[in-house]
Design a protein around this motif. Sequence first.
Motif, PDB file in Angstrom:
ATOM      1  N   ALA A  35       0.975  -1.223  -0.047  1.00 45.76           N
ATOM      2  CA  ALA A  35       0.069   0.044  -0.135  1.00 45.76           C
ATOM      3  C   ALA A  35       0.875   1.297   0.116  1.00 45.76           C
ATOM      4  O   ALA A  35       0.464   2.263  -0.867  1.00 45.76           O
ATOM      5  CB  ALA A  35      -0.827   0.077   1.147  1.00 45.76           C
ATOM      6  N   VAL A  36       1.902   1.036   1.073  1.00 40.71           N
ATOM      7  CA  VAL A  36       2.905   2.313   0.647  1.00 40.71           C
ATOM      8  C   VAL A  36       3.550   2.504  -0.696  1.00 40.71           C
ATOM      9  O   VAL A  36       3.651   3.606  -0.936  1.00 40.71           O
ATOM     10  CB  VAL A  36       3.845   2.173   2.184  1.00 40.71           C
ATOM     11  CG1 VAL A  36       4.869   3.540   1.764  1.00 40.71           C
ATOM     12  CG2 VAL A  36       3.294   2.315   3.377  1.00 40.71           C
ATOM     13  N   ASP A  37       3.997   1.676  -1.113  1.00 45.66           N
ATOM     14  CA  ASP A  37       4.400   1.371  -2.481  1.00 45.66           C
ATOM     15  C   ASP A  37       3.668   2.167  -3.388  1.00 45.66           C
ATOM     16  O   ASP A  37       3.974   3.020  -4.332  1.00 45.66           O
ATOM     17  CB  ASP A  37       4.948   0.037  -2.766  1.00 45.66           C
ATOM     18  CG  ASP A  37       5.764  -0.022  -4.319  1.00 45.66           C
ATOM     19  OD1 ASP A  37       6.778   0.615  -4.175  1.00 45.66           O
ATOM     20  OD2 ASP A  37       5.306  -0.847  -5.024  1.00 45.66           O
ATOM     21  N   TRP A  38       2.266   1.571  -3.462  1.00 48.14           N
ATOM     22  CA  TRP A  38       1.393   2.244  -4.375  1.00 48.14           C
ATOM     23  C   TRP A  38       1.303   3.889  -3.867  1.00 48.14           C
ATOM     24  O   TRP A  38       1.074   4.725  -5.069  1.00 48.14           O
ATOM     25  CB  TRP A  38       0.126   1.651  -4.261  1.00 48.14           C
ATOM     26  CG  TRP A  38      -1.156   2.379  -4.875  1.00 48.14           C
ATOM     27  CD1 TRP A  38      -1.396   2.462  -6.027  1.00 48.14           C
ATOM     28  CD2 TRP A  38      -1.911   3.140  -4.332  1.00 48.14           C
ATOM     29  NE1 TRP A  38      -2.303   3.352  -6.292  1.00 48.14           N
ATOM     30  CE2 TRP A  38      -3.035   3.745  -5.135  1.00 48.14           C
ATOM     31  CE3 TRP A  38      -2.185   3.565  -2.607  1.00 48.14           C
ATOM     32  CZ2 TRP A  38      -4.001   4.594  -4.746  1.00 48.14           C
ATOM     33  CZ3 TRP A  38      -3.424   4.294  -2.598  1.00 48.14           C
ATOM     34  CH2 TRP A  38      -4.299   4.906  -3.483  1.00 48.14           C
ATOM     35  N   TRP A  39       1.047   4.241  -2.864  1.00 48.71           N
ATOM     36  CA  TRP A  39       0.793   5.344  -2.318  1.00 48.71           C
ATOM     37  C   TRP A  39       1.852   6.356  -2.628  1.00 48.71           C
ATOM     38  O   TRP A  39       1.627   7.635  -3.346  1.00 48.71           O
ATOM     39  CB  TRP A  39       0.641   5.660  -0.825  1.00 48.71           C
ATOM     40  CG  TRP A  39       0.544   7.119  -0.368  1.00 48.71           C
ATOM     41  CD1 TRP A  39       1.330   7.671   0.275  1.00 48.71           C
ATOM     42  CD2 TRP A  39      -1.060   7.717  -0.316  1.00 48.71           C
ATOM     43  NE1 TRP A  39       0.682   8.898   0.508  1.00 48.71           N
ATOM     44  CE2 TRP A  39      -0.524   8.962   0.141  1.00 48.71           C
ATOM     45  CE3 TRP A  39      -2.290   7.586  -1.048  1.00 48.71           C
ATOM     46  CZ2 TRP A  39      -1.568   9.955   0.379  1.00 48.71           C
ATOM     47  CZ3 TRP A  39      -2.944   8.622  -0.757  1.00 48.71           C
ATOM     48  CH2 TRP A  39      -2.697   9.720  -0.162  1.00 48.71           C
ATOM     49  N   LEU A  40       3.379   6.349  -2.421  1.00 47.88           N
ATOM     50  CA  LEU A  40       4.314   6.921  -2.865  1.00 47.88           C
ATOM     51  C   LEU A  40       4.463   6.952  -4.290  1.00 47.88           C
ATOM     52  O   LEU A  40       5.253   8.013  -4.776  1.00 47.88           O
ATOM     53  CB  LEU A  40       5.471   6.415  -2.023  1.00 47.88           C
ATOM     54  CG  LEU A  40       5.624   6.518  -0.508  1.00 47.88           C
ATOM     55  CD1 LEU A  40       6.770   6.066   0.300  1.00 47.88           C
ATOM     56  CD2 LEU A  40       5.185   7.960  -0.245  1.00 47.88           C
ATOM     57  N   GLY A  41       4.244   6.124  -4.827  1.00 47.68           N
ATOM     58  CA  GLY A  41       4.663   5.842  -6.162  1.00 47.68           C
ATOM     59  C   GLY A  41       3.648   6.673  -7.372  1.00 47.68           C
ATOM     60  O   GLY A  41       4.193   6.597  -8.439  1.00 47.68           O
ATOM     61  N   ARG A  42       2.387   6.978  -6.717  1.00 45.16           N
ATOM     62  CA  ARG A  42       1.434   7.525  -7.474  1.00 45.16           C
ATOM     63  C   ARG A  42       2.134   8.751  -8.442  1.00 45.16           C
ATOM     64  O   ARG A  42       1.519   8.839  -9.528  1.00 45.16           O
ATOM     65  CB  ARG A  42       0.175   7.897  -7.021  1.00 45.16           C
ATOM     66  CG  ARG A  42      -0.397   6.875  -6.224  1.00 45.16           C
ATOM     67  CD  ARG A  42      -1.640   7.439  -5.354  1.00 45.16           C
ATOM     68  NE  ARG A  42      -1.043   8.426  -4.281  1.00 45.16           N
ATOM     69  CZ  ARG A  42      -1.468   9.415  -3.870  1.00 45.16           C
ATOM     70  NH1 ARG A  42      -2.567  10.061  -4.656  1.00 45.16           N
ATOM     71  NH2 ARG A  42      -0.877  10.242  -3.101  1.00 45.16           N
ATOM     72  N   ARG A  43       2.578   9.703  -7.707  1.00 44.77           N
ATOM     73  CA  ARG A  43       3.019  10.869  -8.658  1.00 44.77           C
ATOM     74  C   ARG A  43       4.115  10.760  -9.639  1.00 44.77           C
ATOM     75  O   ARG A  43       4.320  11.520 -10.347  1.00 44.77           O
ATOM     76  CB  ARG A  43       3.534  11.977  -7.349  1.00 44.77           C
ATOM     77  CG  ARG A  43       2.310  12.376  -6.449  1.00 44.77           C
ATOM     78  CD  ARG A  43       2.988  13.103  -5.348  1.00 44.77           C
ATOM     79  NE  ARG A  43       1.846  13.445  -4.406  1.00 44.77           N
ATOM     80  CZ  ARG A  43       2.077  14.403  -3.261  1.00 44.77           C
ATOM     81  NH1 ARG A  43       3.379  14.712  -2.850  1.00 44.77           N
ATOM     82  NH2 ARG A  43       0.997  14.662  -2.552  1.00 44.77           N
ATOM     83  N   THR A  44       4.771   9.713  -9.452  1.00 42.93           N
ATOM     84  CA  THR A  44       6.153   9.662 -10.348  1.00 42.93           C
ATOM     85  C   THR A  44       5.522   8.489 -11.167  1.00 42.93           C
ATOM     86  O   THR A  44       6.546   7.973 -12.278  1.00 42.93           O
ATOM     87  CB  THR A  44       7.244   9.026  -9.467  1.00 42.93           C
ATOM     88  OG1 THR A  44       7.024   7.871  -8.734  1.00 42.93           O
ATOM     89  CG2 THR A  44       7.634  10.287  -8.654  1.00 42.93           C
ATOM     90  N   GLY A  45       4.472   7.753 -11.244  1.00 43.58           N
ATOM     91  CA  GLY A  45       4.215   6.623 -11.934  1.00 43.58           C
ATOM     92  C   GLY A  45       5.032   5.523 -11.769  1.00 43.58           C
ATOM     93  O   GLY A  45       5.214   4.580 -12.876  1.00 43.58           O
ATOM     94  N   ALA A  46       5.629   5.458 -10.501  1.00 40.51           N
ATOM     95  CA  ALA A  46       6.409   4.005 -10.250  1.00 40.51           C
ATOM     96  C   ALA A  46       5.580   3.169  -9.222  1.00 40.51           C
ATOM     97  O   ALA A  46       4.617   3.645  -8.928  1.00 40.51           O
ATOM     98  CB  ALA A  46       7.825   4.683  -9.698  1.00 40.51           C
ATOM     99  N   GLY A  47       6.454   2.054  -9.008  1.00 32.60           N
ATOM    100  CA  GLY A  47       5.658   1.395  -7.878  1.00 32.60           C
ATOM    101  C   GLY A  47       4.134   0.467  -8.413  1.00 32.60           C
ATOM    102  O   GLY A  47       4.098   0.329  -9.722  1.00 32.60           O
TER     103      GLY A  47
END
Length: 208
Positions: A35-47
């Motif tokens: 969940a944290v990976d998804w959350w933090l990667g949203r803005r950069t299109g990563a994760g």
Amino acid sequence: MQLLENSFATALGLGVLILMLGPVSGAHFNPVVSAVDWWLGRRTGAGLTSRELTAYVPAQIVGAIAGAVLANLMYAKAAVSWSTTDRSTGHLWLGEIVATAGLIVLIFALGWSGRAAVAPAAVGAYIGAAYWFTSSTSFANPAVSIGRAFSDTFAGIAPGSLVGFVVAQLFGAVVGVGLLAILYPDAGRAADEIVTPHTDTTTTGATT
């Protein structure tokens, strides 16, 4: 001795599982990490994508339950024997917050600094050590918490204690994200490296 045996087996076994399954899924065994990976990667299109997160979380929970059932059967126990170990006190929840927050910071610090390759050893060592430095023996994983309810052992958790533990783990993940915002503000850029870099396993290396 029980705590020593559990921590030693967990540290080594977790490291092996990350090495073995990392190329397939990035070694996402933990819903809060995913969940944290998804959350933090949203803005950069990563994760992880939202679709992947939706698929991963049920798989993680089912896998944890299946692992507990398999362990029960290997030791000639009933397939399901509900845990009777009560873990419903505030100091144990605090231990889970600490354990989960620390795990989040460790994993994303490794990815951010380009050291994801050492995640198997580092994550295994952290969880093994956290057995000892946290009051809760460091479940730090909602899926594992649910799975441990299916086995009445020293390391189990009574079903009635699950809600408190899972809430504490979710709060620990939030604390971990807050610490990352202070220590590694651009940690989301490394979301593709969490827990280990994914590898395309749909093709083979064979050539003709």
